[in-house]
Design an enzyme around this catalytic site. Structure first.
Site, PDB file in Angstrom:
ATOM      1  N   GLY A   1      46.768  15.242  87.205  1.00 43.01           N
ATOM      2  CA  GLY A   1      47.161  16.101  85.946  1.00 43.01           C
ATOM      3  C   GLY A   1      48.535  16.758  86.038  1.00 43.01           C
ATOM      4  O   GLY A   1      49.104  17.002  85.139  1.00 43.01           O
TER       5      GLY A   1
ATOM      6  N   SER B   1      57.857   8.527  89.519  1.00 41.57           N
ATOM      7  CA  SER B   1      57.193   8.840  88.295  1.00 41.57           C
ATOM      8  C   SER B   1      58.033   9.661  87.442  1.00 41.57           C
ATOM      9  O   SER B   1      58.517  10.553  87.985  1.00 41.57           O
ATOM     10  CB  SER B   1      55.758   9.403  88.963  1.00 41.57           C
TER      11      SER B   1
ATOM     12  N   GLY C   1      52.515  17.384  88.288  1.00 41.96           N
ATOM     13  CA  GLY C   1      53.220  16.927  89.348  1.00 41.96           C
ATOM     14  C   GLY C   1      53.652  17.847  90.319  1.00 41.96           C
ATOM     15  O   GLY C   1      53.186  19.105  90.426  1.00 41.96           O
ATOM     16  N   GLY C   2      54.144  17.692  91.421  1.00 45.34           N
ATOM     17  CA  GLY C   2      54.414  18.902  92.199  1.00 45.34           C
ATOM     18  C   GLY C   2      53.450  19.447  93.094  1.00 45.34           C
ATOM     19  O   GLY C   2      53.562  20.498  93.833  1.00 45.34           O
TER      20      GLY C   2
ATOM     21  N   SER D   1      58.241  14.499  91.952  1.00 46.07           N
ATOM     22  CA  SER D   1      58.920  15.513  92.129  1.00 46.07           C
ATOM     23  C   SER D   1      59.793  15.433  93.577  1.00 46.07           C
ATOM     24  O   SER D   1      61.238  16.141  93.338  1.00 46.07           O
ATOM     25  CB  SER D   1      58.217  16.984  92.674  1.00 46.07           C
TER      26      SER D   1
ATOM     27  N   ASP E   1      53.150   8.310  83.433  1.00 44.56           N
ATOM     28  CA  ASP E   1      51.866   9.021  83.552  1.00 44.56           C
ATOM     29  C   ASP E   1      51.542   9.212  82.172  1.00 44.56           C
ATOM     30  O   ASP E   1      51.990  10.092  81.692  1.00 44.56           O
ATOM     31  CB  ASP E   1      52.051  10.055  84.395  1.00 44.56           C
TER      32      ASP E   1
ATOM     33  N   ASP F   1      49.664   8.305  95.208  1.00 45.93           N
ATOM     34  CA  ASP F   1      50.548   8.963  94.145  1.00 45.93           C
ATOM     35  C   ASP F   1      49.972  10.413  94.383  1.00 45.93           C
ATOM     36  O   ASP F   1      48.712  10.650  94.075  1.00 45.93           O
ATOM     37  CB  ASP F   1      50.037   8.186  93.110  1.00 45.93           C
ATOM     38  N   GLY F   2      50.930  11.323  94.487  1.00 45.40           N
ATOM     39  CA  GLY F   2      50.801  12.525  94.581  1.00 45.40           C
ATOM     40  C   GLY F   2      51.156  13.083  95.801  1.00 45.40           C
ATOM     41  O   GLY F   2      50.414  13.117  96.924  1.00 45.40           O
ATOM     42  N   GLY F   3      52.270  13.911  95.808  1.00 49.11           N
ATOM     43  CA  GLY F   3      52.509  14.669  96.995  1.00 49.11           C
ATOM     44  C   GLY F   3      53.310  13.724  98.022  1.00 49.11           C
ATOM     45  O   GLY F   3      53.211  13.991  99.231  1.00 49.11           O
TER      46      GLY F   3
HETATM   47  C1  DX5 Z   1      49.140  12.568  88.479  1.00 48.62           C
HETATM   48  C2  DX5 Z   1      50.615  12.295  88.388  1.00 48.62           C
HETATM   49  C3  DX5 Z   1      51.454  12.670  89.620  1.00 48.62           C
HETATM   50  C4  DX5 Z   1      52.740  12.281  89.543  1.00 48.62           C
HETATM   51  C5  DX5 Z   1      53.563  12.299  91.028  1.00 48.62           C
HETATM   52  O1  DX5 Z   1      49.120  13.953  88.446  1.00 48.62           O
HETATM   53  O2  DX5 Z   1      50.367  10.830  88.901  1.00 48.62           O
HETATM   54  O3  DX5 Z   1      50.929  12.529  90.983  1.00 48.62           O
HETATM   55  O4  DX5 Z   1      52.638  10.660  89.466  1.00 48.62           O
HETATM   56  O5  DX5 Z   1      53.618  13.649  91.086  1.00 48.62           O
HETATM   57  P1  DX5 Z   1      54.485  14.282  92.522  1.00 48.62           P
HETATM   58  O6  DX5 Z   1      55.125  13.219  93.152  1.00 48.62           O
HETATM   59  O7  DX5 Z   1      55.520  15.291  92.005  1.00 48.62           O
HETATM   60  O8  DX5 Z   1      53.219  14.730  93.317  1.00 48.62           O
END
Ligand code: DX5
Length: 218
Positions: free
Chosen positions: A141, A7, A143-144, A197, A34, A174-176
């Protein structure tokens, strides 16, 4: 083997073309962009212009994660900008079947995303119409953020639901997502991993971040 989809939310926007090309060279399967409007989520990011710029600098398929209200108003713009897979949020799409059909009429693949607290039952009537379901593993909303561990049983139930309905859609998370959480998510039933991230924040570079993710799955 699960697909790895960096992402660009966590990329250096001052050199976005290089960052996307680094992901391509590093073996990414797709790129996720995103899109956030400051209303559906408390953050504002990019629009069709940036998708178009990425399209001009990358050969990979582009998926556009629309974290916006009224996504149906902008589908043609993101399709024309170069999005190959358009993902709308169930929570922002009261006429989800019509919106999915609209994406398909544009010749694009259709995805639907749900937030952590949104019940899987909201997907059961649309599973057989979409190419991908995105089970968010953070509150969207930013990353990280940390992976929400309670999403693991939800991913398992979603995989079971897809199987039960005889659907062929991908199950994306998606996310973490990083080397520790990626294998857990795949074991639970995910087959597409979005990572921001952990890829763009890897001290050894983008290719190393992707390789680390893939190594965690072997
Ligand atoms: C929503 C976004 C994030 C991003 C991934 O907030 O969709 O989840 O793509 O972010 P990481 O991999 O840093 O959690």
């Amino acid at each position: 083997m699960a697909l790895v989809v960096p992402s660009v939310l966590s990329a250096d926007f001052g050199r976005l073309a290089e960052q996307v090309q680094a992901a391509e060279a590093g073996g990414a399967d797709r790129i996720q962009i995103d899109v956030m409007d400051g209303r559906f989520v408390p953050n504002i990011t990019v629009g069709p212009l940036v998708v178009e710029a990425i399209r001009r600098n990358c050969r990979l398929p582009l998926e556009v994660h629309l974290m916006i209200v009224e996504p149906e108003r902008y589908l043609a713009d993101f399709a024309n900008a170069g999005g190959d897979l358009l993902i709308v949020h169930q929570e922002a799409s009261p006429h989800l079947h019509r919106t999915v059909e609209q994406i398909k009429r544009l010749g694009k693949k259709a995805g639907v995303a749900i937030n952590p607290a949104t019940p899987l039952a909201t997907l059961q009537e649309i599973l057989n119409d979409v190419d991908l379901v995105l089970n968010m593993t953070v509150d969207p909303g930013f990353g990280g953020q940390d992976f929400i561990q309670s999403m693991l049983p939800k991913i398992e139930r979603l995989r079971a639901m897809i199987t039960q309905h005889g659907a062929s859609c991908d199950l994306e998370v998606d996310g973490g997502i990083h080397a520790e959480t990626a294998p857990l998510a795949v074991r639970a039933g995910a087959n597409v991993l979005v990572a921001g991230s952990s890829v763009y924040g890897d001290a050894e570079g983008v290719a190393a971040g992707i390789a680390r993710l893939r190594a965690s799955l072997s």
